[in-house]
Design an enzyme around this catalytic site. Structure first.
Site, short mmCIF file in Angstrom:
data_model
loop_
_atom_site.label_atom_id
_atom_site.label_comp_id
_atom_site.label_asym_id
_atom_site.label_seq_id
_atom_site.Cartn_x
_atom_site.Cartn_y
_atom_site.Cartn_z
N LYS A 1 17.84 -20.05 47.56
CA LYS A 1 17.70 -19.08 46.77
C LYS A 1 17.88 -19.51 45.07
O LYS A 1 18.27 -18.86 44.08
CB LYS A 1 17.66 -18.07 47.29
N ARG B 1 22.67 -11.18 47.76
CA ARG B 1 22.11 -10.85 48.71
C ARG B 1 21.55 -12.50 49.48
O ARG B 1 22.87 -13.19 49.18
CB ARG B 1 20.71 -11.89 47.30
N GLY C 1 13.69 -12.72 55.09
CA GLY C 1 13.74 -11.69 56.00
C GLY C 1 14.55 -11.74 57.17
O GLY C 1 14.83 -10.90 57.60
N MET D 1 18.09 -12.18 57.44
CA MET D 1 19.10 -11.69 56.60
C MET D 1 19.15 -10.42 55.70
O MET D 1 18.28 -10.50 55.29
CB MET D 1 20.27 -12.90 56.19
N ARG E 1 10.67 -20.14 45.73
CA ARG E 1 10.23 -21.15 47.01
C ARG E 1 9.47 -22.17 47.15
O ARG E 1 7.78 -21.48 47.05
CB ARG E 1 11.22 -20.19 47.99
N HIS F 1 5.17 -8.57 56.32
CA HIS F 1 6.07 -9.38 57.58
C HIS F 1 5.55 -10.07 57.99
O HIS F 1 5.56 -11.09 58.32
CB HIS F 1 7.36 -8.44 57.33
N SER G 1 5.78 -51.13 78.67
CA SER G 1 5.32 -49.70 77.99
C SER G 1 6.21 -48.55 78.72
O SER G 1 6.76 -48.65 79.75
CB SER G 1 4.06 -49.12 78.44
N CYS H 1 4.87 -44.58 76.87
CA CYS H 1 3.35 -43.48 77.82
C CYS H 1 4.32 -42.30 78.20
O CYS H 1 3.91 -41.54 78.59
CB CYS H 1 3.16 -44.18 78.77
N TYR I 1 2.64 -49.74 69.56
CA TYR I 1 2.22 -48.52 69.69
C TYR I 1 2.73 -47.32 70.49
O TYR I 1 3.69 -48.28 70.98
CB TYR I 1 0.69 -48.71 69.91
P1 ADP Z 1 14.51 -12.11 51.00
O1 ADP Z 1 14.98 -12.87 51.01
O2 ADP Z 1 14.72 -11.40 52.89
O3 ADP Z 1 13.58 -12.38 50.01
P2 ADP Z 1 15.99 -11.06 48.53
O4 ADP Z 1 17.44 -11.69 48.44
O5 ADP Z 1 14.66 -12.18 48.07
O6 ADP Z 1 15.84 -10.97 50.02
O7 ADP Z 1 15.51 -9.70 48.07
C1 ADP Z 1 14.53 -8.58 48.79
C2 ADP Z 1 14.15 -8.03 47.56
O8 ADP Z 1 14.67 -7.40 46.92
C3 ADP Z 1 13.30 -8.60 46.60
O9 ADP Z 1 12.27 -8.00 46.92
C4 ADP Z 1 13.84 -8.88 45.45
O10 ADP Z 1 12.92 -9.22 44.65
C5 ADP Z 1 14.79 -7.48 45.28
N1 ADP Z 1 15.64 -8.14 44.20
C6 ADP Z 1 16.13 -8.50 44.94
N2 ADP Z 1 17.80 -8.84 43.53
C7 ADP Z 1 17.42 -8.29 42.89
C8 ADP Z 1 17.37 -8.07 41.46
N3 ADP Z 1 18.96 -8.37 40.98
N4 ADP Z 1 17.00 -6.85 40.75
C9 ADP Z 1 16.01 -6.35 41.60
N5 ADP Z 1 15.00 -6.88 42.57
C10 ADP Z 1 15.79 -7.55 43.27
MG MG Z 2 13.37 -12.97 48.79
#
Ligand code: ADP
Ligand code: MG
Ligand code: MG
Length: 885
Positions: free
Chosen positions: A8, A79, A88, A90, A352, A470, A778, A845, A865
């Site tokens: 990220k 984040r 999702g 962490m 990503r 999710h 083999s 094998c 093989y």
């Molecule tokens: P995950 O790794 O679980 O996707 P994120 O770190 O991407 O978690 O954040 C969760 C949510 O919060 C995402 O929808 C992201 O876009 C939003 N978000 C994170 N940082 C900001 C920010 N600085 N301003 C607005 N929204 C944010």
């Molecule tokens: Mg995210």
């Protein structure tokens, strides 16, 4: 970059560099997380303090804000973000920096009290959950914050979060804080710095939460990597009707089609879209129309109540569309984007490489190749061999599906066909699956806590949530069939029942899901096998173009042989003759052979088996049409064949005209303390040469019979479990003498090879000697692993799982070849064997022949093989190509 900043963080920095609008921020590296785990909080805060203070100052200066200011407060998100994406798994905290002063400042700056208090209540909720630990008491309980929200909503008679007034939101903040204090005993921190450090440490801690650990196991991500922490200025999607937030994919992650798609919500923040709290809207007009058809919504309702972003905010849409193209061109792969619109301005918050199904993985790789964006070798590397498994899974039988009754319809969130029994809780899905039951996990919505249950389910059905929910994203990552957002379902967790189309279904009832159409069916539906065609077929041809290693199959029947050939196997690497011994009446003849007291008795029984074995070989040779077939002579300990129950012993006594006592005595005498190290493999042939004679005769006669019919057969006769040159020479002589006898009788010849399995460690050590007699090797890596580790395969279940859990072993060596230890014997065996016979043909094998990393190893040690089960042939072909490029 990714290793240090996490995916990220690295991508946020990269987006900024290529001119994509990203809010300012900084990243605390993954190394710090490792240090935190080693030295603890105080040490890390001490080390970081001055850097973090300087970095916050930088954000404040760019944004013109101040931490905690009652004029113009600086708000940030904290984040998580590891090297590999773990969506999702962490934690992340938004709107950090708010307190009673800052909220006043936010109102002053924006003139929007509703927005300010909405942000504040969200912050207290997230921080209270993630950092201070106020969570639901049990799986059947609701989130305590949601309970409070629901109480307030009910009292006010409103349904949506957006309908709450400023006063309501203020009340929520107060109640949330009180609930935190009451349950956890902790005061909610007012000081933004204290908030920040708490959040950073909580994100580090989330690396070791249960679901993150499980996700790492599932995806083979090392525990040592740690997560980075990204601190970033907030942008707000909850500022009103001209703001919003969304998630988008540059291509379709389910099918791989090149269609920009995604979902957004007006006046919302962060996870709102994914959490399924409100019905998200589609980004493109086209996508919106498709969605409306599936959701049974009229065009009028769609365009007025759920317009696409393209229709609602055309300028922002145009910018987003240009940005997604730019990002895909830059990364040359499908991108999964998060964005926020603050008062009409677009901000990107994440990009990503998108998780995708096996089918999408193949299509996207081949499309990008055709579009000239990547070259052939890159296309090959883009497909994870194990993901091909999904394309080899069954689909619904067309006639069965016609008769089936649809009971609900949701979104086609992750393609595939699934049939199973309803289960409502993830842990129960695990319990049921452990008992060998097929389950469909049915939930209102899923959360990262449900991961384990989702993994063992045949399919996932949710009542809420869109294509980016999710459940949908995780299911696609797992290649698991999923139908999401089936709004017609009424699920009652406590009663463990679901109502669909007026019918009530209970836990344990059978349903079926079509993840490609979103249809949910009543009952069990028949499935059929898939085939290799289109992009998949082309990918396989590309793989063959680059690979050196050939792929054969392990097959004991004409049917398996045909299936494997249709998947591209170029021979049989292991045909186990003992499997033929169990069919129908044959077992009686086999038992008679084993229970006989002398050679003449054994020969009499073997004569009964000869025509049956010959027939089997004819079928297999014919199915393989001139491709080489390695036949292994009888291998297992004899006691596996003899009757152990009294009734069967009686039956054999009558058959052989002896007393039941005699049968019992003979069976008892065959008992071994350690059968896997006992009278088996070539030890059988060396002591009872007539068994080898019969089997060789069956093989050679079958090949000559086919030759008469104009079909070529290439038998390779394989002696199992050889440990000494003398064993090999003994069996080679019996084999060649028998073959010559048959040639003379039938007045014709064929070419054949005599070789051996290398599965006893000693055989690898004296491979140079054994190769003077054996024409091919083999590697039987199942036995070789068993004997090298000294782990009995049948008993390892008692300790292997614990070893894996404790990290004493990284992988199960019976699944993934232990390259460090067992691998040395393999390499030595290949080298020493070829030192005597430089053209020695070498293969593998064991189960490992279909496991991608082990296939890579086989390539590197110069094998000719690998051989694996029919359905793994395409996987091995791709892995062989990846090893070569
Ligand atoms: P995950 O790794 O679980 O996707 P994120 O770190 O991407 O978690 O954040 C969760 C949510 O919060 C995402 O929808 C992201 O876009 C939003 N978000 C994170 N940082 C900001 C920010 N600085 N301003 C607005 N929204 C944010
Ligand atoms: Mg995210
Ligand atoms: Mg073996």
């Amino acid at each position: 970059m990714k290793n240090l900043l996490g995916g990220k963080g690295a991508n946020l920095a990269e987006m900024n560099l290529i001119g994509v609008p990203v809010p300012p921020g900084f990243t605390i590296t993954t190394e710090v997380c490792t240090e935190y785990n080693q030295y603890g909080r105080d040490k890390v805060v001490e080390l970081l303090r001055s850097d973090v203070e300087a970095a916050i100052k930088m954000i404040e200066n760019i944004m013109g804000t101040r931490f905690g200011s009652n004029e113009n407060p600086c708000l940030v998100s904290v984040r998580s973000g590891a090297r590999a994406s773990m969506p999702g798994m962490m934690d992340t905290i938004l709107n950090l920096g708010l307190n009673d002063d800052a909220v006043a400042g936010l109102i002053k700056r924006t003139g929007n009290p509703r927005f300010a208090w909405d942000s504040y209540r969200r912050f207290v909720q997230m921080y209270g959950d993630v950092v201070l630990g106020l969570k639901p008491a049990s799986k059947e309980d609701m989130d305590p914050f949601e309970v409070i929200i629901d109480e307030v909503k009910e009292r006010k008679g409103v349904e949506l979060d957006t309908e709450l007034s400023v006063e309501d939101l203020k009340e929520l903040v107060v109640k949330f804080k009180a609930a935190v204090k009451r349950t956890t005993g902790k005061d909610f921190p007012v000081n933004p710095w204290e908030q920040l450090w708490g959040a950073v440490m909580a994100v580090f801690d989330s690396w070791n939460n249960e679901r993150a650990i499980y996700y790492r196991k599932l995806n083979r991500i090392p525990d040592e990597w740690g997560t980075a922490v990204n601190v970033q200025a907030m942008v707000f999607g909850n500022m009103g009707e001209n703001s919003g937030t969304g998630v988008a994919f540059t291509r379709d992650a389910g099918t791989g089609e090149d269609i920009f798609n995604g979902e957004y919500l007006i006046n919302a923040q962060g996870e709102d879209v994914v959490a399924g709290i409100r019905t998200p809207q589609q980004i493109t007009r086209e996508g919106s129309r498709r969605w409306a058809v599936l959701a049974n919504i009229s065009e009028e309702d769609r365009s007025s109540k759920y317009p696409s972003l393209e229709e609602a905010m055309p300028a922002v849409y145009a910018e987003l569309n240009a940005t997604q193209q730019k990002l895909e061109d830059h990364y040359r792969d499908i991108q999964d984007l998060e964005f926020t619109i603050q008062d009409g301005k677009l901000w990107l918050l994440q990009t990503r490489n998108g998780k995708r199904t096996g089918a999408a993985m193949v299509k996207i790789a081949m499309d990008l190749l055709r579009e000239g964006k990547i070259d052939e070798k890159t296309a090959l590397k883009r497909v994870e061999p194990n993901k091909l498994d999904e394309l080899l899974h069954p689909v619904f039988d067309k006639s069965a599906i016609k008769k089936a009754r649809v009971i609900a319809k949701g979104l086609p969130a992750s393609p595939g066909a699934a049939t199973g029994q309803i289960v409502f809780h993830a842990d129960e899905a695990e319990e049921w699956a452990a008992k060998g039951k097929k389950v469909i996990l049915v939930r209102i919505e899923t959360s990262p806590e449900d991961l384990k249950g989702m993994n063992v389910a045949q399919g996932i059905l949710t009542a809420r949530g869109g294509m980016t929910s999710h459940a949908a994203v995780v299911a696609r990552g797992m290649g698991k069939c999923c139908v999401s957002g089936a709004g017609g379902l009424q699920i009652d967790y406590k009663a463990r029942s679901v109502k669909a189309s007026g019918q009530e279904l209970n836990e344990g009832d059978w349903i079926s899901l079509n993840g490609s159409t979103g249809e949910v069916y009543y009952g069990k539906i028949q499935t059929i096998d898939p085939e290799l065609s289109g992009d998949f077929g082309e990918l396989m041809q590309l793989a063959d173009k680059y690979s050196r290693l050939k792929v054969r199959t392990n097959a004991d029947t004409p049917h398996d042989s045909k299936v494997a050939r249709s998947f591209g196997a170029v021979g049989i690497g292991l045909c186990r003759t003992e499997h033929m011994f169990f069919e129908g009446d044959r077992i009686k003849a086999v038992r008679e052979m084993i229970l006989s007291n002398d050679e003449s008795g054994r020969r009499k029984a073997l004569a009964k088996l000869l025509p049956m074995q010959r027939g089997d070989f004819e079928g297999i040779f014919e199915a393989m049409q001139g491709l080489p077939v390695t036949v292994r002579l009888l291998d297992p300990p004899l006691h596996e064949f003899v009757p152990h129950e009294e009734a069967n012993q009686k039956e054999m006594a009558i058959e052989m005209g002896i007393s039941p006592q005699e049968v019992k005595a003979k069976v008892d005498s065959l008992h071994e303390f350690n059968p896997m190290l006992g009278h088996r493999g070539c030890r059988l042939g060396c002591t009872y040469p007539e068994i080898t004679e019969m089997q060789v005769r069956a093989i050679i006669e079958a090949a000559l019979n086919l030759k008469k019919r104009g079909i070529e057969a290439k038998p390779e006769i394989m002696i199992p479990l050889t440990g000494t040159l003398e064993e090999m020479k003994n069996q080679e002589k019996v084999t060649r003498d028998t073959a010559e006898k048959v040639f003379a009788e039938m007045k014709d010849r064929i070419d054949y090879l005599v070789g051996t399995m290398i599965e006893v460690p000693r055989a690898a050590l004296v491979a140079d000697q054994i190769a003077t007699s054996a024409e091919f090797f083999s590697f039987g890596t199942n036995d070789l692993t068993q004997m090298t580790f000294g782990y009995s395969r049948d008993d390892a279940g008692k300790f292997l799982p614990i070893y894996l859990q404790k990290g004493i072993l990284q992988d199960d060596p019976f699944q993934i070849l232990d390259q460090t230890g067992v691998g040395q014997l393999v390499q030595m065996g290949v080298e020493r064997g070829r030192s005597t016979r430089n053209k020695l043909k070498v293969g593998i094998c064991g189960e490992h022949g279909g496991e991608p990393s082990s296939v890579g190893f086989c390539h590197r040690v110069g094998m000719d093989y690998v051989s694996c089960s029919p359905f793994r042939v395409p996987i091995a072909r791709l892995a062989a190509a990846q090893a070569a490029v």
